[in-house]
Design a protein around this motif. Structure first.
Motif, PDB file in Angstrom:
ATOM      1  N   ALA A 108    -108.168  46.781 -12.863  1.00  0.00           N
ATOM      2  CA  ALA A 108    -107.808  46.160 -11.589  1.00  0.00           C
ATOM      3  C   ALA A 108    -107.620  44.659 -11.741  1.00  0.00           C
ATOM      4  CB  ALA A 108    -108.893  46.454 -10.552  1.00  0.00           C
ATOM      5  N   MET A 109    -108.468  44.031 -12.548  1.00  0.00           N
ATOM      6  CA  MET A 109    -108.374  42.584 -12.738  1.00  0.00           C
ATOM      7  C   MET A 109    -107.145  42.191 -13.551  1.00  0.00           C
ATOM      8  SD  MET A 109    -112.340  41.430 -13.256  1.00  0.00           S
ATOM      9  CE  MET A 109    -113.506  41.562 -11.885  1.00  0.00           C
ATOM     10  N   LEU A 110    -106.776  43.021 -14.497  1.00  0.00           N
ATOM     11  CA  LEU A 110    -105.554  42.753 -15.265  1.00  0.00           C
ATOM     12  C   LEU A 110    -104.335  42.770 -14.352  1.00  0.00           C
ATOM     13  CD1 LEU A 110    -106.267  44.849 -18.490  1.00  0.00           C
ATOM     14  CD2 LEU A 110    -106.098  42.358 -18.344  1.00  0.00           C
ATOM     15  N   GLU A 111    -104.328  43.691 -13.408  1.00  0.00           N
ATOM     16  CA  GLU A 111    -103.224  43.754 -12.452  1.00  0.00           C
ATOM     17  C   GLU A 111    -103.220  42.550 -11.509  1.00  0.00           C
ATOM     18  OE1 GLU A 111    -103.557  47.454 -10.424  1.00  0.00           O
ATOM     19  OE2 GLU A 111    -103.057  48.677 -12.186  1.00  0.00           O
ATOM     20  N   ASN A 112    -104.401  41.959 -11.334  1.00  0.00           N
ATOM     21  CA  ASN A 112    -104.562  40.828 -10.420  1.00  0.00           C
ATOM     22  C   ASN A 112    -104.403  39.486 -11.124  1.00  0.00           C
ATOM     23  OD1 ASN A 112    -105.189  39.724  -7.822  1.00  0.00           O
ATOM     24  ND2 ASN A 112    -107.264  39.298  -8.534  1.00  0.00           N
ATOM     25  N   GLY A 113    -104.260  39.505 -12.455  1.00  0.00           N
ATOM     26  CA  GLY A 113    -104.079  38.262 -13.207  1.00  0.00           C
ATOM     27  C   GLY A 113    -105.355  37.575 -13.629  1.00  0.00           C
ATOM     28  N   GLY A 114    -106.493  38.269 -13.546  1.00  0.00           N
ATOM     29  CA  GLY A 114    -107.751  37.682 -13.995  1.00  0.00           C
ATOM     30  C   GLY A 114    -108.902  38.021 -13.081  1.00  0.00           C
ATOM     31  N   GLY A 115    -110.087  37.519 -13.436  1.00  0.00           N
ATOM     32  CA  GLY A 115    -111.268  37.776 -12.628  1.00  0.00           C
ATOM     33  C   GLY A 115    -112.527  37.368 -13.372  1.00  0.00           C
ATOM     34  N   SER A 116    -113.651  37.643 -12.769  1.00  0.00           N
ATOM     35  CA  SER A 116    -114.942  37.309 -13.368  1.00  0.00           C
ATOM     36  C   SER A 116    -115.908  38.462 -13.168  1.00  0.00           C
ATOM     37  CB  SER A 116    -115.514  36.039 -12.736  1.00  0.00           C
ATOM     38  OG  SER A 116    -116.790  35.722 -13.287  1.00  0.00           O
ATOM     39  N   ILE A 117    -116.593  38.848 -14.247  1.00  0.00           N
ATOM     40  CA  ILE A 117    -117.567  39.939 -14.222  1.00  0.00           C
ATOM     41  C   ILE A 117    -118.914  39.405 -14.679  1.00  0.00           C
ATOM     42  CG2 ILE A 117    -118.222  42.167 -15.222  1.00  0.00           C
ATOM     43  CD1 ILE A 117    -115.234  42.734 -15.650  1.00  0.00           C
ATOM     44  N   VAL A 118    -119.963  39.808 -13.990  1.00  0.00           N
ATOM     45  CA  VAL A 118    -121.323  39.510 -14.422  1.00  0.00           C
ATOM     46  C   VAL A 118    -122.089  40.820 -14.503  1.00  0.00           C
ATOM     47  CG1 VAL A 118    -123.457  38.259 -13.955  1.00  0.00           C
ATOM     48  CG2 VAL A 118    -121.267  37.238 -13.313  1.00  0.00           C
ATOM     49  N   ASN A 119    -122.751  41.054 -15.623  1.00  0.00           N
ATOM     50  CA  ASN A 119    -123.553  42.260 -15.831  1.00  0.00           C
ATOM     51  C   ASN A 119    -125.034  41.896 -15.859  1.00  0.00           C
ATOM     52  OD1 ASN A 119    -121.162  43.833 -16.226  1.00  0.00           O
ATOM     53  ND2 ASN A 119    -121.051  43.079 -18.325  1.00  0.00           N
ATOM     54  N   THR A 120    -125.878  42.767 -15.356  1.00  0.00           N
ATOM     55  CA  THR A 120    -127.318  42.501 -15.332  1.00  0.00           C
ATOM     56  C   THR A 120    -128.021  43.161 -16.510  1.00  0.00           C
ATOM     57  OG1 THR A 120    -127.351  42.357 -12.920  1.00  0.00           O
ATOM     58  CG2 THR A 120    -129.450  42.708 -14.009  1.00  0.00           C
ATOM     59  N   SER A 121    -128.736  42.353 -17.278  1.00  0.00           N
ATOM     60  CA  SER A 121    -129.607  42.866 -18.322  1.00  0.00           C
ATOM     61  C   SER A 121    -131.045  42.746 -17.831  1.00  0.00           C
ATOM     62  CB  SER A 121    -129.389  42.089 -19.627  1.00  0.00           C
ATOM     63  OG  SER A 121    -130.209  42.607 -20.657  1.00  0.00           O
ATOM     64  N   SER A 122    -131.975  42.542 -18.717  1.00  0.00           N
ATOM     65  CA  SER A 122    -133.377  42.413 -18.335  1.00  0.00           C
ATOM     66  C   SER A 122    -134.127  41.690 -19.438  1.00  0.00           C
ATOM     67  CB  SER A 122    -134.006  43.794 -18.115  1.00  0.00           C
ATOM     68  OG  SER A 122    -135.413  43.694 -18.010  1.00  0.00           O
TER      69      SER A 122
END
Length: 257
Positions: free
Chosen positions: A129-143
């Motif tokens: 979806a982000m590739l179609e939108n031209g970019g974006g930001s993802i944050v993943n939760t670890s511990s």
């Protein structure tokens, strides 16, 4: 209004850090989709968000199931037109702890599904979806358990450790296509997971456990979801456009990590 006209997807978004992130983004103008498996909690969280922003939605999703994750992203994009931000925060807060030789294969598979597989599946479809939108930001939760490696947490710590490596790999793959990917590693945060550890304790036992948590870090206290959410909000903002592939530890300064 740093996030006006932006669209954010937040798994594990019905309580704790996830809900705090949803509130933070909504307050700054973002349309928000929160995801969780508990319908009652989801509806309650949705109502609280509607008091901040009208463009919010709740979806009931098991992030370890590919078809549900695919539909989750599809529903987000079809409703709000795009996907700018994703906070992959869903995780197993009720998983069993046991020594490795006593841990069942079924429990191990469930733990991997709720941790690293769930994050991988979410990114698989979020990235499209982000590739179609031209970019974006993802944050993943670890511990922080990924570093502490405490006895009895082998499966959980392994899954959360894998999320850090997964994040770095994906960040390298998609950086030139305008997608940033980072990890939040929280220490002790005042969420339902922490609260559950105090259930059934006497006042004296609860005081000892609270002192134990407070003495773990330099600041001498348990953190709040709002403090963790501030890190995620910053990572998604234009103030962090040169930050990717990083693991941001928000633990109050635990000295032995």
């Amino acid at each position: 209004m740093r996030f006006e006209n932006k669209v954010a997807l937040i798994t594990g978004g019905t309580s704790g850090i996830g809900l705090a992130v949803a509130q933070s983004l909504a307050q700054e103008g973002s349309k928000v989709v929160i995801v969780g498996r508990n319908q009652k909690k989801g509806e309650a969280a949705l109502q609280s968000l509607k008091q901040i922003h009208s463009d919010v939605m709740y979806l009931s999703v098991d992030v370890s199931k590919s078809n549900e994750v695919k539909q989750m992203v599809h529903k987000t994009v079809s409703t709000f037109g795009k996907l700018d931000f994703a906070f992959n925060n869903a995780g197993n807060t009720e998983g069993k702890t046991a020594l490795t030789h006593e841990f069942s294969e079924e429990d191990f598979d469930n733990m991997m599904g709720a941790t690293i597989k769930g994050v991988w599946l979410c990114m698989k479809y979020e990235l499209r979806a982000m590739l179609e939108n031209g970019g974006g930001s993802i944050v993943n939760t670890s511990s922080l358990d990924a570093f502490l490696c405490s006895p009895g947490t082998t499966a959980y710590a392994t899954g959360k450790s894998g999320i850090i490596t997964l994040t770095k790999c994906v960040a390298h793959e998609y950086g030139k296509q305008g997608i940033r990917v980072n990890t939040l590693t929280p220490g002790a945060i005042k969420t339902s997971m922490i609260d559950s550890k105090f259930e059934g304790l006497s006042a004296e036992e609860a005081k000892r456990l609270e002192d134990k948590y407070n003495n773990l870090n330099t600041l001498g206290r348990i953190g709040t979801p709002k403090e963790a959410a501030a890190v995620v909000t910053w990572l998604m903002s234009d103030e962090a456009t040169y930050i990717t592939g990083q693991n941001i530890i928000a633990d109050g300064g635990v000295s032995f990590v």
